[in-house]
Design a protein around this motif. Sequence first.
Motif, PDB file in Angstrom:
ATOM      1  N   GLU A 142       0.822  -1.054   0.060  1.00  0.00           N
ATOM      2  CA  GLU A 142      -0.169   0.147   0.035  1.00  0.00           C
ATOM      3  C   GLU A 142       0.648   1.292   0.011  1.00  0.00           C
ATOM      4  O   GLU A 142       1.823   1.296   0.688  1.00  0.00           O
ATOM      5  CB  GLU A 142      -1.122   0.020   1.215  1.00  0.00           C
ATOM      6  N   ALA A 144       0.529   5.447   0.390  1.00  0.00           N
ATOM      7  CA  ALA A 144      -0.096   6.657   0.545  1.00  0.00           C
ATOM      8  C   ALA A 144      -0.123   7.716  -0.082  1.00  0.00           C
ATOM      9  O   ALA A 144       1.356   7.951  -0.537  1.00  0.00           O
ATOM     10  CB  ALA A 144      -0.007   7.012   2.081  1.00  0.00           C
ATOM     11  N   THR A 174      -3.723   4.494  -1.981  1.00  0.00           N
ATOM     12  CA  THR A 174      -4.979   4.923  -1.207  1.00  0.00           C
ATOM     13  C   THR A 174      -4.607   6.572  -1.204  1.00  0.00           C
ATOM     14  O   THR A 174      -3.588   7.271  -0.557  1.00  0.00           O
ATOM     15  CB  THR A 174      -5.097   4.589   0.301  1.00  0.00           C
ATOM     16  N   VAL A 176      -5.878  10.198  -0.288  1.00  0.00           N
ATOM     17  CA  VAL A 176      -6.827  11.013   0.647  1.00  0.00           C
ATOM     18  C   VAL A 176      -6.504  12.528   0.473  1.00  0.00           C
ATOM     19  O   VAL A 176      -5.331  13.087   0.208  1.00  0.00           O
ATOM     20  CB  VAL A 176      -6.251  10.730   2.275  1.00  0.00           C
ATOM     21  N   LEU A 201     -10.090   8.415  -1.517  1.00  0.00           N
ATOM     22  CA  LEU A 201     -11.227   8.562  -0.402  1.00  0.00           C
ATOM     23  C   LEU A 201     -11.917   9.700  -0.307  1.00  0.00           C
ATOM     24  O   LEU A 201     -12.739  10.089   0.679  1.00  0.00           O
ATOM     25  CB  LEU A 201     -10.632   7.920   0.870  1.00  0.00           C
ATOM     26  N   GLU A 208      -7.746  10.237  10.736  1.00  0.00           N
ATOM     27  CA  GLU A 208      -8.101   9.030   9.773  1.00  0.00           C
ATOM     28  C   GLU A 208      -6.937   9.208   8.624  1.00  0.00           C
ATOM     29  O   GLU A 208      -6.478   7.990   8.350  1.00  0.00           O
ATOM     30  CB  GLU A 208      -9.187   9.126   9.297  1.00  0.00           C
ATOM     31  N   ALA A 209      -6.769  10.327   8.134  1.00  0.00           N
ATOM     32  CA  ALA A 209      -5.620  10.276   7.148  1.00  0.00           C
ATOM     33  C   ALA A 209      -4.298   9.956   7.606  1.00  0.00           C
ATOM     34  O   ALA A 209      -3.567   9.296   7.021  1.00  0.00           O
ATOM     35  CB  ALA A 209      -5.525  11.888   6.753  1.00  0.00           C
ATOM     36  N   VAL A 212      -4.057   6.236   7.854  1.00  0.00           N
ATOM     37  CA  VAL A 212      -3.715   5.469   6.362  1.00  0.00           C
ATOM     38  C   VAL A 212      -2.182   5.792   6.038  1.00  0.00           C
ATOM     39  O   VAL A 212      -1.557   4.745   5.547  1.00  0.00           O
ATOM     40  CB  VAL A 212      -4.574   6.428   5.301  1.00  0.00           C
ATOM     41  N   ARG A 215      -0.149   3.012   8.178  1.00  0.00           N
ATOM     42  CA  ARG A 215      -0.062   1.544   7.971  1.00  0.00           C
ATOM     43  C   ARG A 215       0.378   1.304   6.495  1.00  0.00           C
ATOM     44  O   ARG A 215       0.660   0.231   6.059  1.00  0.00           O
ATOM     45  CB  ARG A 215      -1.788   1.127   7.794  1.00  0.00           C
ATOM     46  N   SER A 216       0.953   2.276   5.730  1.00  0.00           N
ATOM     47  CA  SER A 216       1.385   2.293   4.266  1.00  0.00           C
ATOM     48  C   SER A 216       2.711   1.956   4.431  1.00  0.00           C
ATOM     49  O   SER A 216       3.699   2.314   5.252  1.00  0.00           O
ATOM     50  CB  SER A 216       0.963   3.619   3.634  1.00  0.00           C
TER      51      SER A 216
END
Length: 326
Positions: A142, A144, A174, A176, A201, A208-209, A212, A215-216
């Motif tokens: 993933e 970001a 992902t 954002v 998203l 929340e951003a 993301v 976890r990337s």
Amino acid sequence: MRILVAGPVPETSDYGNGVTARRWARLLRNLGHEVRVAQDYDGERYDLLIALHARKSEAAIRAFSAACPDTPVVIALTGTDLYPDLVTGGVDLGLLGRATRIVVLQPRGLLQVPFGLRGRTRVITQSMPPIPGEAPAEDRFEVAFLAHARPVKDPLRLSEAVRLLPSSSRITVTHVGGVREDDVGERLRAESAENPRYTWLGPLPRPEALAVLARSRLLVLTSLHEGGANVVTEALAAGVPIVSTRVPGSVGLLGEDYAGYFPVGDTVALATVLDDAEHDRDGLYTRIRRQCAARRASADPERETQAWQRLLAEAVPANSGYEGVR
């Protein structure tokens, strides 16, 4: 002191200037000062104005200076002030020349300031407390992309690059960020629907951003230019390696020798860097991870706090009673 922080967006905004204004206000309050954040001068009396963005805060600077001609003014230059140059960015050099102090957000920014003003210019890199990492997904690599869809962010570059990856790649993006132009929003929605490697998203609350990001496996920055991107600092604080356009704003934060750059606007080069990072080809991923870890201390909030303490002591006249922290 009573301090006014003037910026081009509301204090609640999650655009970069809003994030910076909130952080500065919190930092200054923690130092014991009374701070108001506003887009315009409100006619009140203050001991100091800190203006974020020379061009977009010009009206506030002029109104404040007219009402309080002997009060110090600090002007912080952003990416669209500095690049490609101050004149192109619409900065009034005469107004800048009347500033008590000038702030740039990374060392390369000094090179954009007229030589005669560099003596009163200070580099204050942005900060972020450590962001706890999260276990990355095992079934994908993933990436970001935390960027509002403004032209200066080149927001479609990454989605185009991942289309060039081999079918065996496990990279997913992902994205954002919000949009200001309807046509860009339509293109992002279409890309998210049609490109299996890309998910947009839209805007998310800041926690929340950052989740993301945490976890990337990579953060990608595709900007045409930056003054000193908050998202680079956030990635350093999260321990997430960075792939960025080779722009002065990133070179100033990551170093000339950083291995994760690609040329501005070069889709093929970005795809190549992503592919190499995914497979740690020639040790690229390992190298940029180590380089980011080595630069993590630059995001320490205490360093930013101390830099502001020094600047305040310089900018405010000694007879005002403010002498900084001894």
